[in-house]
Design an enzyme around this catalytic site. Structure first.
Site, PDB file in Angstrom:
ATOM      1  N   GLU A 168       9.320  67.179  48.670  1.00  7.54           N
ATOM      2  CA  GLU A 168       9.072  66.450  47.435  1.00  7.54           C
ATOM      3  C   GLU A 168       8.599  65.016  47.639  1.00  7.54           C
ATOM      4  OE1 GLU A 168      12.516  66.718  44.946  1.00  7.54           O
ATOM      5  OE2 GLU A 168      12.347  68.879  44.728  1.00  7.54           O
ATOM      6  N   GLU A 378      13.161  75.777  46.448  1.00  6.54           N
ATOM      7  CA  GLU A 378      14.380  75.388  45.720  1.00  6.54           C
ATOM      8  C   GLU A 378      14.242  75.872  44.288  1.00  6.54           C
ATOM      9  OE1 GLU A 378      15.395  71.181  45.668  1.00  6.54           O
ATOM     10  OE2 GLU A 378      14.976  71.009  47.816  1.00  6.54           O
TER      11      GLU A 378
HETATM   12  C1  PNW Z   1      15.399  68.053  44.232  1.00  3.95           C
HETATM   13  N1  PNW Z   1      13.082  64.694  39.111  1.00  3.95           N
HETATM   14  O1  PNW Z   1      15.351  66.743  43.725  1.00  3.95           O
HETATM   15  C2  PNW Z   1      15.787  67.878  45.688  1.00  3.95           C
HETATM   16  O2  PNW Z   1      14.907  68.441  46.617  1.00  3.95           O
HETATM   17  C3  PNW Z   1      17.201  68.216  45.988  1.00  3.95           C
HETATM   18  O3  PNW Z   1      17.621  67.486  47.120  1.00  3.95           O
HETATM   19  C4  PNW Z   1      18.063  67.961  44.780  1.00  3.95           C
HETATM   20  O4  PNW Z   1      19.433  68.127  45.046  1.00  3.95           O
HETATM   21  C5  PNW Z   1      17.608  68.928  43.703  1.00  3.95           C
HETATM   22  O5  PNW Z   1      16.230  68.794  43.423  1.00  3.95           O
HETATM   23  C6  PNW Z   1      18.360  68.791  42.368  1.00  3.95           C
HETATM   24  O6  PNW Z   1      18.113  67.542  41.783  1.00  3.95           O
HETATM   25  C7  PNW Z   1      14.798  66.328  42.539  1.00  3.95           C
HETATM   26  O7  PNW Z   1      13.288  63.491  38.858  1.00  3.95           O
HETATM   27  C8  PNW Z   1      15.080  65.015  42.148  1.00  3.95           C
HETATM   28  O8  PNW Z   1      12.392  65.413  38.386  1.00  3.95           O
HETATM   29  C9  PNW Z   1      14.514  64.479  41.021  1.00  3.95           C
HETATM   30  C10 PNW Z   1      13.647  65.243  40.250  1.00  3.95           C
HETATM   31  C11 PNW Z   1      13.363  66.551  40.625  1.00  3.95           C
HETATM   32  C12 PNW Z   1      13.940  67.082  41.770  1.00  3.95           C
END
Ligand code: PNW
Length: 488
Positions: A168, A378
């Site tokens: 990401e 994921e």
């Molecule tokens: C992902 N957003 O993070 C990550 O890859 C994981 O480490 C995390 O635990 C999981 O999703 C759940 O949050 C994100 O702001 C963080 O849209 C932020 C966003 C999306 C995914």
């Protein structure tokens, strides 16, 4: 109406995912150096509850029992990340034999159990020393990443063929450098765009370096997906708003590799922020073609609209995702007139909507736009789980989410998308970044006082999905769970 075939195709990998800083703990052990997340957590007000990853799930000590658990779950694949500061504490120079040995033990055990390891090289824990020298704003970090990636390919390339450079990059750049809600906590839109480009460049160079050492390696980039839908599809402004978010969130992180260009709308839309001089001659040529597959991390969808009266409101998404007010800067450079509408329908503990139809649409869109093999790297949901008196965690919402999203994958495959695997997020509850331990994404519960692992009903449900290799009706979940549940 066609009915979705319920079975996963032969060779399709069903597994689960975690990330180093979220589960390992052992932050000061085994020669590990500090990362930007240690620093960020130690900064008051940044993480809910003042939580940090010092202990996390203590996977650093319990990894072998955690693999026992994966074996009982029947997982075919396990996606984890290597903590760069554990294997190269300062980010440049000396590698740390003890840190490398930790991952060697894990990889060997997974292979012995027939569980395919999927290695992610960077899931946000940049060595602090590199940040001191500019972090992802500096091209030196790009060079350092290539050295680190090369060494990891030398260590593990003979045994592991599925490699991810970055998890990401949108979050690393736009949440870390734009909104300031993640490490390193900068809030500057021009910096966010610079960091994004450097992450893309580092991916491309590492792609070539890894494959030079490990010719069998399949090297991909994992993107989190935003599926922005226009509030009023007949409004040109709303459609342009959605297109801008799509370009920043999605296309920016695959088009350079498939076409050797950035999406056209980005430059004009961000001309008031940056002149893009961080893109040097030759960068895009280097990126063109430098990818074997894409990972899709999908959680929720969004509805956006054009709103010229929005003012300097903070990004709705940064607020929702991280529980923070992001300040004047945002996750979305150029979003001065773009408004994220509040989620509708069922929402998770993160405040995110539940929308498998957007997942289905996004898989097909990514398939069309990239033509590459795709892995769902994921997918999952956080809920306010409760341990019942009999010890069970009856997480029916998580089971419904899993069922609906696995169905979306099967549908997309039936319609021609080349999806080759699904990794549930997450194997176990863990450190949810700026939300600390307050949000639980695991199919296995972690008791943070005792560090005991306890299978939720969703773990039993997912085990059955893997066992049958088909979509198990959610109604069967209750009968699949054991009382009391399995603990480790
Ligand atoms: C992902 N957003 O993070 C990550 O890859 C994981 O480490 C995390 O635990 C999981 O999703 C759940 O949050 C994100 O702001 C963080 O849209 C932020 C966003 C999306 C995914």
């Amino acid at each position: 109406m066609t009915t979705t075939p319920a079975r996963f195709p032969d060779g399709f990998l069903l597994g689960a995912a975690t990330a180093s800083y979220q589960i390992e703990g052992g932050a000061k052990e085994g020669g590990r150096g500090p990362s930007i997340w240690d620093t960020f957590c130690a900064t008051p007000g940044k993480v809910v509850g003042g939580d940090n990853g010092d202990v996390a799930c203590d996977h650093f000590h319990r990894w072998s029992e955690d693999v026992d658990m994966m074996v009982e779950l029947g997982l075919e694949a396990y996606r984890f990340s290597i903590a760069w500061p554990r294997v190269q504490p300062g980010g440049t120079g000396e590698f740390n034999a003890e840190g490398i040995a930790f991952y060697r033990g894990l990889v060997d055990r997974l292979l012995a159990e027939g569980i395919k390891p999927l290695i992610t090289l960077y899931h946000w824990d940049l060595p602090q020393e590199l940040d001191d020298e500019g972090g992802w704003l500096s091209r030196d970090t790009v060079d350092a990443f290539v050295v680190y990636a090369t060494r990891m390919a030398q260590e593990f390339g003979a045994d592991v063929d599925m490699w991810t450079t970055f998890n990401e990059p949108w979050v690393s750049s736009f949440v870390g450098y734009g909104a300031g809600a993640h490490a390193p906590g900068h809030a500057d839109d021009a910096e966010a765009l610079t960091a994004a480009h450097h992450l893309n460049l580092a991916h491309a160079r590492a792609y070539k370096a890894i494959k030079a050492v490990a010719p069998n390696a399949q090297v991909g980039m994992v993107n989190n997906c935003h599926v922005p839908r226009p509030w009023d599809p007949s409004s040109e402004g709303d459609r342009a708003a959605a297109a801008h978010i799509d370009a920043l969130a999605n296309t920016m992180f695959h088009q350079p590799f498939t076409l050797g260009t950035y999406p056209e709308v980005l430059k004009p839309n961000t001309a008031h922020i940056t002149d893009w001089s961080f893109v040097h001659d030759g960068d895009l040529e280097e990126m063109h073609g430098a990818v074997d597959w894409f990972g899709i991390n999908y959680y929720a969808s969004h509805v956006v609209r054009h709103n010229p009266n929005k003012g300097v409101e903070v990004s709705e998404l940064a607020t929702l995702a991280d529980g923070h007010k992001a300040g004047a800067n945002t996750c979305w450079p150029g979003d001065e007139e773009i408004e994220f509408m509040p989620p509708t329908g069922k929402v998770t503990a993160m405040g995110w909507n539940v929308d498998p139809s957007a997942f289905h649409a996004h898989i097909l869109k990514t398939h069309r736009e990239t033509g590459k093999p795709l892995y769902v790297t994921e997918n999952g949901s956080a809920w306010d789980d409760v341990v019942d008196e009999d010890g069970r965690v009856r997480d029916a919402d998580r089971i419904d989410y899993l069922h609906g999203h696995l169905d979306a994958v099967l549908k997309a495959i039936a319609e021609g998308a080349d999806v080759r695997g699904y990794m549930a997020w997450s194997l176990m509850d863990n450190f949810e970044w700026a939300q600390g331990y307050a949000k639980r994404f695991g199919i296995v519960r972690v008791d943070y006082d005792t560090l005991e692992r306890r299978w939720k009903d969703s773990a039993y449900y997912y085990r059955e999905v893997v066992r049958r290799r088909e979509l198990v009706p959610a109604e069967e979940a209750d009968a699949l769970a054991a009382t009391p549940p399995r603990t480790f």
